[in-house]
Design an enzyme around this catalytic site. Structure first.
Site, PDB file in Angstrom:
ATOM      1  N   CYS A 384     -11.252   1.723  -4.005  1.00 15.51           N
ATOM      2  CA  CYS A 384     -12.009   0.597  -3.047  1.00 15.51           C
ATOM      3  C   CYS A 384     -11.501  -0.591  -3.133  1.00 15.51           C
ATOM      4  O   CYS A 384     -10.245  -0.853  -2.646  1.00 15.51           O
ATOM      5  CB  CYS A 384     -13.404   0.655  -3.230  1.00 15.51           C
ATOM      6  N   HIS A 509     -15.322   5.533  -3.197  1.00 10.61           N
ATOM      7  CA  HIS A 509     -15.465   5.743  -4.538  1.00 10.61           C
ATOM      8  C   HIS A 509     -15.741   7.171  -4.992  1.00 10.61           C
ATOM      9  O   HIS A 509     -16.726   7.790  -5.262  1.00 10.61           O
ATOM     10  CB  HIS A 509     -16.694   5.008  -4.969  1.00 10.61           C
ATOM     11  N   GLU A 511     -15.496   8.286  -7.700  1.00 13.20           N
ATOM     12  CA  GLU A 511     -16.168   8.585  -8.988  1.00 13.20           C
ATOM     13  C   GLU A 511     -17.517   8.964  -8.963  1.00 13.20           C
ATOM     14  O   GLU A 511     -18.158   9.560  -9.770  1.00 13.20           O
ATOM     15  CB  GLU A 511     -15.816   7.334  -9.914  1.00 13.20           C
TER      16      GLU A 511
HETATM   17  N1  GLN Z   1     -15.231  -6.375  -1.875  1.00 11.53           N
HETATM   18  C1  GLN Z   1     -14.334  -5.024  -1.086  1.00 11.53           C
HETATM   19  C2  GLN Z   1     -15.156  -4.813   0.321  1.00 11.53           C
HETATM   20  O1  GLN Z   1     -16.390  -5.441   0.502  1.00 11.53           O
HETATM   21  C3  GLN Z   1     -14.272  -3.967  -2.019  1.00 11.53           C
HETATM   22  C4  GLN Z   1     -15.683  -3.420  -2.205  1.00 11.53           C
HETATM   23  C5  GLN Z   1     -15.648  -2.537  -3.454  1.00 11.53           C
HETATM   24  O2  GLN Z   1     -14.826  -2.417  -4.304  1.00 11.53           O
HETATM   25  N2  GLN Z   1     -16.815  -1.863  -3.511  1.00 11.53           N
HETATM   26  O3  GLN Z   1     -14.728  -4.034   1.010  1.00 11.53           O
END
Ligand code: GLN
Length: 548
Positions: A384, A509, A511
């Site tokens: 992400c 994600h 994970e």
């Molecule tokens: N802050 C970033 C976004 O909102 C990444 C979010 C994250 O890593 N879950 O896109």
């Protein structure tokens, strides 16, 4: 068949791993073929976990359906290998908002709405409804916090009332300290805790004892005496090297058989084959290699902030029959002139991982770590925010776009490689409004991501507001960055990778979907590359030792 209930609560202190006990019991019952699910109640007044600070509360876990929930749900899914839905999560905030909505609708006309019976009845009804809908044999209910907290008092009362209507087994998780100077396990805190449980009208059927070493006979007997239980119902849950061994420990103590008897469940057969597979998978004694992974993040002081990342690495390592060593590195240290011990921790790693996160703090340090991985050809995995920063690093250092950044850090920047998604520009409310839950992606054949997943079409869970800015896609691709997956309509970039060296990052994600019995493909590919770097082995051995 009517659903039976197992209520897991803690009467002494929180943080003892009630979630792991609940998950292990659910796992064991599922191996008997029963249809089981876990449900968790948390007393806080937030509607869900989405607006909490991971640094204080631990990771926000995301379900398939996009619910942002307590990290214990990650533990449930990892053990059970089953997707949990929002029906199984209950918070004080959710309960109260639903009660007030009912009151406004006129459901309680002419009465004063009270905790007992209105809130307690509502909780019981909700639990009965989900049990019926899912045709559950057993629902395991974990009560967050500690008995005696103001926040969960009405829920504990609802559980007492539930036990008057349905077959319910109570499991109390307690702590048995041992004073080093005396060398003796102390039962007094547990005695007092059991007394307070009885004041709430609850007699546990099992007392599970967290401790540093196994219970002495004398300790077990004493706890049994004070809890009106047979010594066999006082269960050992002493420190173990990895949490996935707990189901084995519980079966060893015959808790499975005792629990089934207490619940009055019909006899079935235990799936020995799957149990043995689990046992072999989590066996700590057959690991010959070690993968050292550096996690460069900004919440590293509270490891729970990255619980799923840590577990997903563990699942991949277990599948490779390798030990896992994590070097936790505070990313801000890579922004200072003297990086000292952090650089040593980075240098000794076989793989570097930048996890998800929000806000600018620490991101320059993460970018420096990614550059280090790329230049020194160290396997890299970005999750992400870790993908967004991989693109930014590439834009700055390979494509020659100085000051390239994300709209999240500088909305007025010249080169916003990462920017707010269109629909997010119209969103003002913060709770539950990110791009959440499971989304499809199409992977380009011939890429490392395709090799990792072995498929053209995948789904992964998401939680973000920003995305790669398509205006820069060509620039990055022209300089060699591979866009290996996008949403099926081609609009959003989902996975990127470096050419000719292992560096892969995703907007998702992965994970969240990793399980002991089914490691996340990207983590497996990453750990495999890290191991190949640390312990060069032949391709043949490597394929053999991997889970397909
Ligand atoms: N802050 C970033 C976004 O909102 C990444 C979010 C994250 O890593 N879950 O896109």
């Amino acid at each position: 068949m009517q659903t039976k209930y197992v209520v897991v609560l803690g009467s002494l202190l929180s943080g003892l791993g009630k979630g792991i006990v609940t998950s292990s019991l659910a796992k064991i019952l599922s191996l008997y073929g029963y249809n089981v699910m876990p449900l968790k109640f948390d007393g806080y007044l937030n509607f869900d976990c989405g607006t909490m600070n991971p640094f204080r509360h631990g990771e926000v876990f995301v379900l398939e359906d996009g619910s942002e929930v307590d990290m214990d749900f990650g533990t449930y899914e990892r053990f059970l290998n089953k997707d949990v839905t929002k029906d199984f999560t209950l918070t004080g905030g959710k309960v109260m908002s639903e009660i007030i909505a009912k009151e406004r609708k006129g459901d309680f006309l002419g009465t004063d709405v009270q905790i007992i019976p209105h809130v307690t009845d509502y909780i019981i009804e909700r639990i009965e409804k989900v049990s019926e809908k899912e045709k559950l044999d057993v629902l395991l209910i974990e009560v967050g916090g500690t008995v005696g907290d103001i926040e969960n008092g009405y829920f504990v009362e609802a559980m007492r009332q539930l036990s008057q209507k349905h077959r319910t087994v109570f499991v109390d998780v307690t702590y048995v300290p041992e004073l080093e100077t005396v060398g003796e396990q102390k039962t007094k805190p547990t005695q007092l805790a059991l007394r307070s449980l009885r004041q709430d009208g609850i007699q546990p059927n099992f007392v599970v004892c967290r401790s540093t070493r196994r219970l002495d006979d004398k300790t077990r007997k004493k706890i049994a005496l004070f809890s009106n239980l047979a010594p066999e119902a006082v269960i050992d849950d002493n420190d173990i090297s990895n949490i996935y061994e707990l189901p084995l420990r519980l079966v060893e103590q015959k808790m499975d058989k005792m629990l089934i008897k207490e619940l009055g469940l019909e006899a079935t057969t235990f799936d020995e084959k799957r149990f043995t597979e689990w046992k072999n998978r989590v066996d700590p004694n057959d690991k010959k290699r070690t993968a050292t992974i550096a996690i460069v993040g900004k919440y590293v002081n509270l490891k729970d902030s990255y619980a799923s990342v840590k577990e997903a690495l563990m699942h991949a390592a277990l599948a490779c029959k390798a030990n896992l060593k994590i070097n936790w590195i505070e990313s801000e240290t890579f922004e200072e002139s003297s990086v000292g011990s952090s650089l040593a921790a980075l240098k000794s790693a076989d793989g570097i991982l930048v996890p998800g996160g929000f806000g600018q703090r620490g991101t320059e340090g993460m970018i420096n770590a990614i550059e280090y991985a790329r230049v020194n050809k160290i396997p890299y995995l970005g999750l992400c925010l870790g993908m967004q920063l991989m693109a930014i690093e590439y834009a700055r250092n390979v494509c020659g776009l100085p000051g390239a950044t994300s709209g999240e850090f500088d909305p007025k920047a010249d080169h916003k490689i990462i920017d707010l998604m269109e629909e997010q520009k119209r969103t003002t409310l913060k709770g539950g409004t990110m791009r959440l839950g499971s989304w499809d992606a199409s992977i380009k054949p011939g890429t490392s991501a395709h090799a990792a997943y072995g498929s053209d079409a995948i789904t992964e869970r998401h939680r973000h507001r920003y995305e790669m800015n398509n205006a820069y896609k060509r620039v990055l691709e022209d300089k060699g960055l591979v866009v290996s997956a996008t949403t099926p309509d081609g609009n959003l970039v989902e996975i990127i990778e470096w050419k000719n060296q292992f560096g892969m990052a995703t907007q998702a994600h992965p994970e969240f979907k990793s399980r002991v019995e089914r490691p996340a493909p990207m983590f497996l590919a990453f750990v495999r590359s890290a191991l190949a770097r640390s312990n060069p082995i032949s391709e043949e051995t490597m394929t053999y030792s991997l889970l397909k």
